[in-house]
Design a protein around this motif. Structure first.
Motif, short mmCIF file in Angstrom:
data_model
loop_
_atom_site.label_atom_id
_atom_site.label_comp_id
_atom_site.label_asym_id
_atom_site.label_seq_id
_atom_site.Cartn_x
_atom_site.Cartn_y
_atom_site.Cartn_z
N GLY A 295 45.65 31.96 34.20
CA GLY A 295 44.99 33.11 34.82
C GLY A 295 43.58 32.77 35.26
N LEU B 209 45.19 45.32 35.48
CA LEU B 209 46.37 44.55 35.06
C LEU B 209 46.32 44.27 33.56
CD1 LEU B 209 48.95 42.96 35.71
CD2 LEU B 209 47.51 40.98 36.24
N LEU B 210 45.13 44.00 33.04
CA LEU B 210 44.98 43.77 31.60
C LEU B 210 45.37 45.02 30.83
CD1 LEU B 210 44.01 42.21 29.10
CD2 LEU B 210 41.69 43.04 29.61
N GLY C 124 42.02 35.96 33.44
CA GLY C 124 41.88 36.13 34.88
C GLY C 124 40.59 36.86 35.21
N VAL C 125 40.28 37.91 34.43
CA VAL C 125 39.01 38.62 34.61
C VAL C 125 37.84 37.66 34.40
CG1 VAL C 125 37.52 40.46 33.72
CG2 VAL C 125 39.98 40.85 33.95
N LEU D 119 42.22 32.63 39.30
CA LEU D 119 41.12 33.47 39.78
C LEU D 119 39.90 32.65 40.19
CD1 LEU D 119 41.04 36.57 40.10
CD2 LEU D 119 42.98 35.68 38.84
N THR E 183 37.44 42.60 42.95
CA THR E 183 38.51 41.69 42.54
C THR E 183 38.71 41.73 41.03
OG1 THR E 183 37.90 40.23 44.38
CG2 THR E 183 39.34 39.32 42.68
N ALA F 31 45.94 38.02 32.12
CA ALA F 31 45.07 39.03 32.71
C ALA F 31 43.66 38.96 32.14
CB ALA F 31 45.66 40.42 32.49
N PHE G 259 42.06 43.08 38.18
CA PHE G 259 42.63 42.38 37.03
C PHE G 259 42.32 43.10 35.71
CE2 PHE G 259 43.71 39.25 40.03
CZ PHE G 259 44.68 38.46 39.45
#
Length: 388
Positions: free
Chosen positions: A140, A170-171, A19-20, A144, A163, A16, A167
């Protein structure tokens, strides 16, 4: 509340977190360009936002040591970062955006150094196991990046705020579900004063090399997507280029433990930094060839993944166990904060709205070259603070 076991929870947290970054790092320049900002403004914003990472990690590392609650520090940082990120959803102008991202970046720095410390504690300092868990961060990131290229082509640069926000949640969810970590080292464990630690020439030589390398990455992180667009590549193809780099990174992280055991620390680090020199020169002079550009992206395996694994091993072995949290914070602040901020500021001036792209990547190659020289002059054996 439901709790995952340590390894799956840590893997999800890395997934996560990075991913960010897979949305933020490659597409932030495009996002700012879409809002109408000039390259000097983009460079200033990147530099000031990155500069918050100089003091942030040290502050959060000190709080984590004193409260013995790194999980609480990470959760608090993620929560405030989400609130600050909301400033990007509506265009209020440059200065409110600058303030919002500065606050976001400052609280964002509360997460990764403590996550690294908790991970090494949970794995009993096993670098090989760490590299495999860290691989989920790269996964991740690549997911992304690839998704971002498609979203950019379909919806334009304003896809980024919403978007990334998903995330970020999610983190926070993954951090809330992390199991309790092993207790911090007891106070009676051996410690060295920070004056003793920071009097080491080896430490400062290592930090100087890493600082220069991070400076060299600034035009890639800040302007590569704009550069790719100006060269005529589509958003999807740009995502594929970045995805190829991260795929190489994933493979390198998976085998990093074996590689670090097999090769000399000094030679490995100097080789990685040398590959980075070649990589930036290829971006400067042959990036109009998609095949050569793709080849340059494969060098990310060395210039980031193996180099980062070497750095983590250095921190874990150089600093006494009771002081590794602050060691991680010091590294994150000076290298990612200071090096990233200075590199972003110089790149913003040199880029000249794309007209100075070639000279900017040449400057990056020069910085990486000096980093490689410093790395080659490090001791052959991994040092410990008590011995230097």
């Amino acid at each position: 509340m439901f709790r995952l076991t340590a390894k799956p929870a840590l893997s999800l947290a890395y997934f996560a977190y990075f991913g960010v970054l897979g949305i933020f790092v490659p597409y932030f320049g495009l996002f700012l360009d879409g809002r109408g900002y000039q390259s000097a403004q983009i460079g200033l914003l990147l530099a000031l936002v990155t500069a918050t990472r100089i003091v942030g990690p040290a502050l959060w590392g000190t709080l984590a040591d004193r409260t013995a609650n790194p999980l609480g520090i990470m959760r608090f940082g993620a929560g405030i970062a989400i609130v600050a990120w909301l400033s990007s959803l509506v265009d209020f102008g440059f200065w409110p955006l600058l303030l919002g991202f500065a606050v976001f970046s400052f609280f964002w720095t509360a997460i990764l150094p403590q996550l690294e410390v908790c991970t090494f504690h949970s794995l009993n300092d096993d670098t090989g196991s760490y590299s495999k868990i860290r691989t989920f961060g790269s996964i991740g990131y690549i997911v992304l990046v690839m998704l971002g290229g498609w979203l950019y082509q379909r919806f334009g640069s304003e896809f980024m705020p919403g978007t990334a926000l998903l995330f970020l949640f999610l983190l926070l969810l993954s951090l809330v579900n992390l199991p309790p970590m092993p207790p911090p080292p007891s106070k009676d464990q051996p410690k060295l004063s920070f004056a003793e630690l920071f009097s080491s020439k080896v430490l400062w030589q290592f930090m100087a090399a890493a600082f220069l390398l991070q400076m060299s990455f600034a035009p890639f992180y800040g302007f590569f997507t704009l550069y790719s667009r100006d060269l005529g590549y589509s958003g999807t193809l740009t995502g594929l280029f970045i995805g190829l780099a991260v795929l190489a990174e994933i493979i390198a992280f998976y085998y990093a433990g074996r590689i670090l055991q097999r090769f000399s620390f000094r030679r490995l680090l100097a080789c990685c930094y040398g590959l980075t020199v070649i990589r930036w020169l290829m971006l400067a002079f042959v990036a109009d060839s998609p095949w050569l550009l793709a080849l340059s992206m494969l060098f990310h395996a060395g210039s980031f993944a193996i180099a980062h694994s070497c750095a983590m091993q250095f921190i874990q072995q150089f600093f006494p166990k009771a002081q590794r949290g602050r060691g991680q914070a010091f590294y994150a602040g000076i290298i990612y904060g200071g090096g990233g901020a200075l590199g972003a500021y110089i790149s913003g001036i040199s880029w000249q709205n794309g007209l100075g792209a070639e000279q900017t990547y040449v400057l990056a190659a020069i910085a990486a070259c000096f980093a490689a020289i410093l790395a080659w002059c490090l001791p052959k054996q991994m040092p410990k603070a008590a011995l230097v």
